[in-house]
Design a protein around this motif. Structure first.
Motif, PDB file in Angstrom:
ATOM      1  N   ILE A  13      -6.916   6.953  28.530  1.00 49.19           N
ATOM      2  CA  ILE A  13      -6.460   7.363  27.196  1.00 49.19           C
ATOM      3  C   ILE A  13      -4.949   7.635  27.170  1.00 49.19           C
ATOM      4  CG2 ILE A  13      -6.667   9.167  25.440  1.00 49.19           C
ATOM      5  CD1 ILE A  13      -9.709   9.123  26.007  1.00 49.19           C
ATOM      6  N   PRO A  14      -4.368   8.382  28.127  1.00 49.97           N
ATOM      7  CA  PRO A  14      -2.903   8.534  28.118  1.00 49.97           C
ATOM      8  C   PRO A  14      -2.168   7.196  28.293  1.00 49.97           C
ATOM      9  CG  PRO A  14      -3.895  10.223  29.487  1.00 49.97           C
ATOM     10  CD  PRO A  14      -4.980   9.252  29.131  1.00 49.97           C
ATOM     11  N   ALA A  15      -2.750   6.287  29.060  1.00 44.60           N
ATOM     12  CA  ALA A  15      -2.121   4.973  29.245  1.00 44.60           C
ATOM     13  C   ALA A  15      -2.151   4.178  27.939  1.00 44.60           C
ATOM     14  CB  ALA A  15      -2.836   4.208  30.354  1.00 44.60           C
ATOM     15  N   ILE A  16      -3.230   4.302  27.184  1.00 45.24           N
ATOM     16  CA  ILE A  16      -3.322   3.616  25.891  1.00 45.24           C
ATOM     17  C   ILE A  16      -2.251   4.154  24.945  1.00 45.24           C
ATOM     18  CG2 ILE A  16      -4.754   3.322  23.827  1.00 45.24           C
ATOM     19  CD1 ILE A  16      -7.186   3.269  25.727  1.00 45.24           C
ATOM     20  N   LYS A  17      -2.125   5.481  24.893  1.00 42.58           N
ATOM     21  CA  LYS A  17      -1.121   6.095  24.017  1.00 42.58           C
ATOM     22  C   LYS A  17       0.286   5.643  24.404  1.00 42.58           C
ATOM     23  CE  LYS A  17       0.632  10.399  22.197  1.00 42.58           C
ATOM     24  NZ  LYS A  17       0.733  11.820  22.311  1.00 42.58           N
ATOM     25  N   ALA A  18       0.580   5.637  25.695  1.00 40.83           N
ATOM     26  CA  ALA A  18       1.904   5.202  26.161  1.00 40.83           C
ATOM     27  C   ALA A  18       2.157   3.742  25.799  1.00 40.83           C
ATOM     28  CB  ALA A  18       2.021   5.406  27.675  1.00 40.83           C
ATOM     29  N   ILE A  20       0.878   2.121  23.226  1.00 46.38           N
ATOM     30  CA  ILE A  20       1.117   2.061  21.778  1.00 46.38           C
ATOM     31  C   ILE A  20       2.550   2.480  21.470  1.00 46.38           C
ATOM     32  CG2 ILE A  20       0.498   3.098  19.556  1.00 46.38           C
ATOM     33  CD1 ILE A  20      -2.400   3.282  20.652  1.00 46.38           C
ATOM     34  N   GLU A  21       3.004   3.584  22.069  1.00 46.50           N
ATOM     35  CA  GLU A  21       4.355   4.069  21.821  1.00 46.50           C
ATOM     36  C   GLU A  21       5.404   3.051  22.279  1.00 46.50           C
ATOM     37  OE1 GLU A  21       4.325   7.825  23.819  1.00 46.50           O
ATOM     38  OE2 GLU A  21       3.424   8.866  22.112  1.00 46.50           O
ATOM     39  N   THR A  22       5.140   2.378  23.400  1.00 46.30           N
ATOM     40  CA  THR A  22       6.059   1.357  23.895  1.00 46.30           C
ATOM     41  C   THR A  22       6.110   0.173  22.942  1.00 46.30           C
ATOM     42  OG1 THR A  22       5.634   2.005  26.177  1.00 46.30           O
ATOM     43  CG2 THR A  22       6.586  -0.168  25.844  1.00 46.30           C
ATOM     44  N   ASP A  23       4.949  -0.242  22.430  1.00 46.07           N
ATOM     45  CA  ASP A  23       4.897  -1.374  21.512  1.00 46.07           C
ATOM     46  C   ASP A  23       5.610  -1.066  20.197  1.00 46.07           C
ATOM     47  OD1 ASP A  23       3.505  -2.840  23.349  1.00 46.07           O
ATOM     48  OD2 ASP A  23       1.547  -2.590  22.395  1.00 46.07           O
ATOM     49  N   ILE A  24       5.528   0.188  19.717  1.00 43.21           N
ATOM     50  CA  ILE A  24       6.188   0.565  18.478  1.00 43.21           C
ATOM     51  C   ILE A  24       7.698   0.586  18.682  1.00 43.21           C
ATOM     52  CG2 ILE A  24       6.553   2.458  16.836  1.00 43.21           C
ATOM     53  CD1 ILE A  24       3.580   3.136  17.180  1.00 43.21           C
ATOM     54  N   GLY A  25       8.129   1.105  19.810  1.00 43.99           N
ATOM     55  CA  GLY A  25       9.554   1.155  20.120  1.00 43.99           C
ATOM     56  C   GLY A  25      10.238   2.331  19.456  1.00 43.99           C
ATOM     57  N   GLY A  26      11.555   2.354  19.536  1.00 46.47           N
ATOM     58  CA  GLY A  26      12.333   3.442  18.959  1.00 46.47           C
ATOM     59  C   GLY A  26      12.564   4.548  19.962  1.00 46.47           C
ATOM     60  N   ASP A  27      13.400   5.503  19.562  1.00 47.43           N
ATOM     61  CA  ASP A  27      13.720   6.623  20.440  1.00 47.43           C
ATOM     62  C   ASP A  27      12.587   7.637  20.490  1.00 47.43           C
ATOM     63  OD1 ASP A  27      16.165   5.546  21.056  1.00 47.43           O
ATOM     64  OD2 ASP A  27      17.208   6.634  19.462  1.00 47.43           O
ATOM     65  N   THR A  29       8.647   8.886  18.559  1.00 45.81           N
ATOM     66  CA  THR A  29       7.533   8.543  17.666  1.00 45.81           C
ATOM     67  C   THR A  29       6.871   9.837  17.239  1.00 45.81           C
ATOM     68  OG1 THR A  29       6.089   8.271  19.566  1.00 45.81           O
ATOM     69  CG2 THR A  29       7.071   6.275  18.682  1.00 45.81           C
ATOM     70  N   LYS A  30       6.419   9.876  15.981  1.00 43.82           N
ATOM     71  CA  LYS A  30       5.775  11.071  15.450  1.00 43.82           C
ATOM     72  C   LYS A  30       4.429  10.699  14.853  1.00 43.82           C
ATOM     73  CE  LYS A  30      10.021  13.450  14.149  1.00 43.82           C
ATOM     74  NZ  LYS A  30      10.756  14.066  13.045  1.00 43.82           N
ATOM     75  N   GLU A  31       3.496  11.582  15.051  1.00 44.70           N
ATOM     76  CA  GLU A  31       2.186  11.498  14.410  1.00 44.70           C
ATOM     77  C   GLU A  31       1.544  10.113  14.491  1.00 44.70           C
ATOM     78  OE1 GLU A  31       2.110  13.243  10.531  1.00 44.70           O
ATOM     79  OE2 GLU A  31       3.643  14.683  11.062  1.00 44.70           O
ATOM     80  N   ILE A  32       1.425   9.628  15.676  1.00 45.10           N
ATOM     81  CA  ILE A  32       0.720   8.358  15.874  1.00 45.10           C
ATOM     82  C   ILE A  32      -0.769   8.656  15.873  1.00 45.10           C
ATOM     83  CG2 ILE A  32       0.256   6.481  17.489  1.00 45.10           C
ATOM     84  CD1 ILE A  32       3.075   6.803  18.510  1.00 45.10           C
ATOM     85  N   GLU A  33      -1.482   7.959  15.046  1.00 43.99           N
ATOM     86  CA  GLU A  33      -2.940   8.108  15.020  1.00 43.99           C
ATOM     87  C   GLU A  33      -3.570   6.846  15.596  1.00 43.99           C
ATOM     88  OE1 GLU A  33      -4.637   9.344  11.336  1.00 43.99           O
ATOM     89  OE2 GLU A  33      -2.951  10.682  10.889  1.00 43.99           O
TER      90      GLU A  33
END
Length: 98
Positions: A13-18, A20-27, A29-33
């Protein structure tokens, strides 16, 4: 199995979240569901680090196993009848003296 499944989820689960955050990009990320669903998980093989050893002592082979995950050792060891007898006598002497 259920303990292993929970441990695996705790790592995935933490790897999935990481990811997703990498794919979104940016400095930042907030409130990713996100939601993960597991449909019909199956367990077919279990791989554990385990060492199987054997040794010979006075013509007899002794086997022992070491669980690489927990460090638990299972197996038989040679026993000395002389040492067992001396230990029993020492215990009896201590009991008598007390």
């Amino acid at each position: 199995m259920s303990d292993s499944w929970k441990a695996a989820q705790g790592k995935v689960i933490p790897a999935i979240k990481a990811s997703i955050e990498t794919d979104i990009g940016g400095d930042t990320t907030k409130e990713i569901e996100y939601q993960t669903n597991y449909t019909h998980p199956q367990f077919k093989h279990l791989l554990l680090p385990i060492w199987i050893n054997s040794y010979s002592y006075k013509g007899k082979t002794y086997h022992y196993f070491v669980n690489g995950q927990s460090g638990k050792v299972v197996g038989a060891a040679p026993k000395s009848p002389l040492k067992i007898t001396l230990l029993a006598i020492a215990i009896l002497v201590l009991i008598i003296l007390i």
